[in-house]
Write an enzyme that holds these catalytic residues in place. Sequence first.
Site, PDB file in Angstrom:
ATOM      1  N   ASN A 189      -2.370   5.149   0.698  1.00  0.00           N
ATOM      2  CA  ASN A 189      -2.247   4.003   1.586  1.00  0.00           C
ATOM      3  C   ASN A 189      -2.946   4.282   2.919  1.00  0.00           C
ATOM      4  OD1 ASN A 189      -1.314   1.507   2.596  1.00  0.00           O
ATOM      5  ND2 ASN A 189       0.545   1.702   1.385  1.00  0.00           N
ATOM      6  N   CYS A 190      -3.106   3.246   3.705  1.00  0.00           N
ATOM      7  CA  CYS A 190      -3.765   3.312   5.008  1.00  0.00           C
ATOM      8  C   CYS A 190      -3.197   4.465   5.836  1.00  0.00           C
ATOM      9  CB  CYS A 190      -3.578   1.996   5.762  1.00  0.00           C
ATOM     10  SG  CYS A 190      -4.132   2.009   7.477  1.00  0.00           S
ATOM     11  N   PRO A 191      -3.992   5.277   6.496  1.00  0.00           N
ATOM     12  CA  PRO A 191      -5.461   5.215   6.587  1.00  0.00           C
ATOM     13  C   PRO A 191      -6.158   6.205   5.662  1.00  0.00           C
ATOM     14  CG  PRO A 191      -4.659   6.670   8.287  1.00  0.00           C
ATOM     15  CD  PRO A 191      -3.465   6.303   7.424  1.00  0.00           C
ATOM     16  N   LEU A 192      -5.445   6.723   4.649  1.00  0.00           N
ATOM     17  CA  LEU A 192      -6.005   7.818   3.849  1.00  0.00           C
ATOM     18  C   LEU A 192      -7.324   7.482   3.141  1.00  0.00           C
ATOM     19  CD1 LEU A 192      -2.744   9.450   2.427  1.00  0.00           C
ATOM     20  CD2 LEU A 192      -4.259  10.340   4.182  1.00  0.00           C
TER      21      LEU A 192
END
Lengths: 171, 78
Positions: B16-19
């Site tokens: 999920n964000c920001p990965l």
Amino acid sequence: MSDSKPKRLALIASQGTLDWAYPPFILASTAAAMDMEVGVFFTFYGLTLLNKKIEANVAPQTNPAMPMKMPFGPQGFQNIQWPIPNILANNIPGYESMATSFMKKTFANKGVASIEELREMCVDMGVRMIGCQMTMDVFGFKADDFIDGIELGGAASFLEFAADSDISLFV
Amino acid sequence: MSEMNFDQVLDCKGMNCPLPVIKTKKAIDTMDSGQVLKMIATDPGSKNDISAWASRTGHELLINEQTDEGYVFFIKKK
């Protein structure tokens, strides 16, 4: 896109709870990934985010809009938003640590990185982290308590960096 | 699904964000100019975020599409 001077992001991280620990580290790591120069000034309770071991909790009683969800069981059960009134949340022993572990578990289930992982990515990508010297003195923190690679300074150190920033946010 | 040659593949499924943005940046950093990275994600936010990241960093987003596999991106390193 610009090939000239990189964009610069200057953040102030002033809160030390788990929920408020996310925005500065998400923004800092993402900005660094977007080739921006990033500096974060950790001050007041935010300074605890530089401790080697982050012990950030959520405080549900001060966040009445915080959804209370269960991180286990069937999806339908997980989607339920439990109406826990503040009068209960404030008085059940261990409620804060339970809410904290539920939030960590929910975030992990959803593929969100932990605060420690995001911080490590910030360090890897060269995010400049400035710990507030005055806060250290006031709360009795030692430089040895913090992770390696940070700087210590005061408002002037941050402002000198922020003066040339394109984006500056207080979190 | 569009077919295209690529030099490296990055699986960001489940992240999920920001990965996805950060992993993509790290992968691109290891590649040579002109090489193409294929990245697959399941985060619906990555559709707009990878596009924004590419326009900011100057790498060319060749393909940005939704397939059975997830959101698929082909990015050419500048």
